[in-house]
Design a protein around this motif. Structure first.
Motif, short mmCIF file in Angstrom:
data_model
loop_
_atom_site.label_atom_id
_atom_site.label_comp_id
_atom_site.label_asym_id
_atom_site.label_seq_id
_atom_site.Cartn_x
_atom_site.Cartn_y
_atom_site.Cartn_z
N SER A 174 11.84 -1.97 24.44
CA SER A 174 12.89 -2.30 25.40
C SER A 174 13.38 -3.73 25.25
O SER A 174 14.55 -4.03 25.51
CB SER A 174 12.39 -2.05 26.83
OG SER A 174 11.48 -3.05 27.25
N LEU A 210 18.56 1.29 30.09
CA LEU A 210 17.40 2.03 29.59
C LEU A 210 16.42 2.30 30.71
O LEU A 210 16.47 1.70 31.78
CB LEU A 210 16.71 1.28 28.44
CG LEU A 210 16.16 -0.12 28.73
CD1 LEU A 210 14.74 -0.08 29.29
CD2 LEU A 210 16.20 -0.96 27.48
N MET A 240 16.39 -4.20 23.00
CA MET A 240 17.59 -3.49 23.37
C MET A 240 18.35 -4.22 24.47
O MET A 240 17.75 -4.94 25.27
CB MET A 240 17.22 -2.07 23.83
CG MET A 240 16.54 -1.26 22.74
SD MET A 240 15.68 0.23 23.36
CE MET A 240 17.05 1.10 24.12
N HIS A 260 22.73 5.34 27.27
CA HIS A 260 21.66 5.03 28.22
C HIS A 260 20.41 5.69 27.63
O HIS A 260 20.36 6.91 27.50
CB HIS A 260 21.99 5.60 29.59
CG HIS A 260 20.88 5.49 30.58
ND1 HIS A 260 21.02 4.85 31.79
CD2 HIS A 260 19.60 5.95 30.57
CE1 HIS A 260 19.90 4.92 32.47
NE2 HIS A 260 19.02 5.58 31.74
N VAL A 261 19.41 4.92 27.27
CA VAL A 261 18.27 5.44 26.52
C VAL A 261 17.03 5.51 27.40
O VAL A 261 16.68 4.56 28.08
CB VAL A 261 17.98 4.57 25.28
CG1 VAL A 261 16.82 5.17 24.48
CG2 VAL A 261 19.22 4.45 24.40
N GLY A 294 21.26 -2.50 26.13
CA GLY A 294 21.96 -1.55 26.98
C GLY A 294 21.08 -1.00 28.08
O GLY A 294 19.89 -1.35 28.21
N SER A 309 21.10 2.90 21.54
CA SER A 309 21.53 1.89 22.51
C SER A 309 22.73 1.13 21.99
O SER A 309 23.70 0.88 22.73
CB SER A 309 20.37 0.93 22.80
OG SER A 309 20.75 -0.05 23.73
N GLU A 310 22.70 0.75 20.73
CA GLU A 310 23.81 0.02 20.13
C GLU A 310 25.08 0.87 20.09
O GLU A 310 26.19 0.33 20.08
CB GLU A 310 23.44 -0.44 18.72
CG GLU A 310 22.38 -1.54 18.71
CD GLU A 310 21.91 -1.91 17.33
OE1 GLU A 310 22.21 -1.15 16.38
OE2 GLU A 310 21.24 -2.95 17.18
#
Length: 239
Positions: A46, A53, A49, A31-32, A51, A26-27
């Protein structure tokens, strides 16, 4: 090692190394897709994080669940699975259920993931699986662990040939301080194990989830790495 705009699936993202990989991806801009058996642990990941997801509950050892999961997720770029199930003790004392769980986590889950996800992965994408140093350095009581890790590594190499140019690699960790995985030992036994490993391993310490996450991002993003087992074990095979 940027993954900007790429979709990365992490199976086992609810804790330990899987959580570390998900956060690192994510960093790096990915897109995770957080996948695992327990929604509550995935949700906990989650929250760490920032970003884009998705959270999807999945038991990767059940083929029907994997097929439905892949259909729902759609096209993607990279898949990482850290799914594992420990089993230890002399073979004559092991029950079938514990052996079956180890096979399901380290062999059937990767087979199902590759089988159902390979038609949806980008041509420059990758699969990364986690084996373990007992494939190379067995000990008394590790027969099943050694077997499934060795089998996973062989499968990874074979599929790197079969699915080319899609890349497949395995990462073989040593003892890693991955949090709750070790709780079953109790605090005192865990610290003894860590201290013994750190005393014997050339790196003179146990691994961290950050060590393994960095190796995973390298495996995902190096376009010339395939069919390889990366030993990220502090030199455990030399002990």
């Amino acid at each position: 090692m940027q993954l900007e705009g790429r979709k990365v699936i992490v199976v086992g993202a609810g804790s330990g190394i899987g959580r570390g990989v998900a956060i690192a991806a994510s960093e790096a801009g990915a897109h995770v897709v957080l996948a695992g058996r327990k929604r509550e642990t995935l949700e906990a990941t989650s929250e760490l994080m920032k970003g884009p997801l998705e959270v999807r509950v999945l038991d990767a050892s059940v083929e029907a669940e994997v097929a439905a999961f892949c259909e729902a997720v759609g096209p993607f770029d990279h898949l990482v699975s850290t799914v594992s199930q420990g089993v230890a003790g002399p073979l004559t004392g092991l029950g079938f259920a514990s052996i079956e769980r180890a096979f399901a986590a380290k062999l059937w889950a990767p087979i199902y993931l590759v089988k159902h996800a390979s038609s949806r992965i980008s041509p420059d994408g990758s699969f990364t699986f986690f084996s373990g140093f007992r494939a190379w350095k067995p000990a008394v009581g590790t027969s099943i662990t050694s077997l499934v890790n060795g089998g996973l590594e062989a499968f990874t190499k074979a599929m790197a040939v079969e699915l080319a140019p899609v890349r497949l690699n395995a990462i073989s960790p040593g003892v890693v301080d991955s949090g709750s995985f070790w709780d079953r030992l109790g605090a005192e036994a865990r610290e003894r194990l860590f201290a013994d490993y750190a005393n014997k391993a050339p790196a003179r310490r146990v691994g961290t989830t950050a060590d393994l996450a960095a190796a995973t991002l390298f495996a995902m993003t190096n376009p010339f790495l395939t069919g390889t087992v990366l030993s990220v074990d502090g030199g455990a095979v030399l002990m």
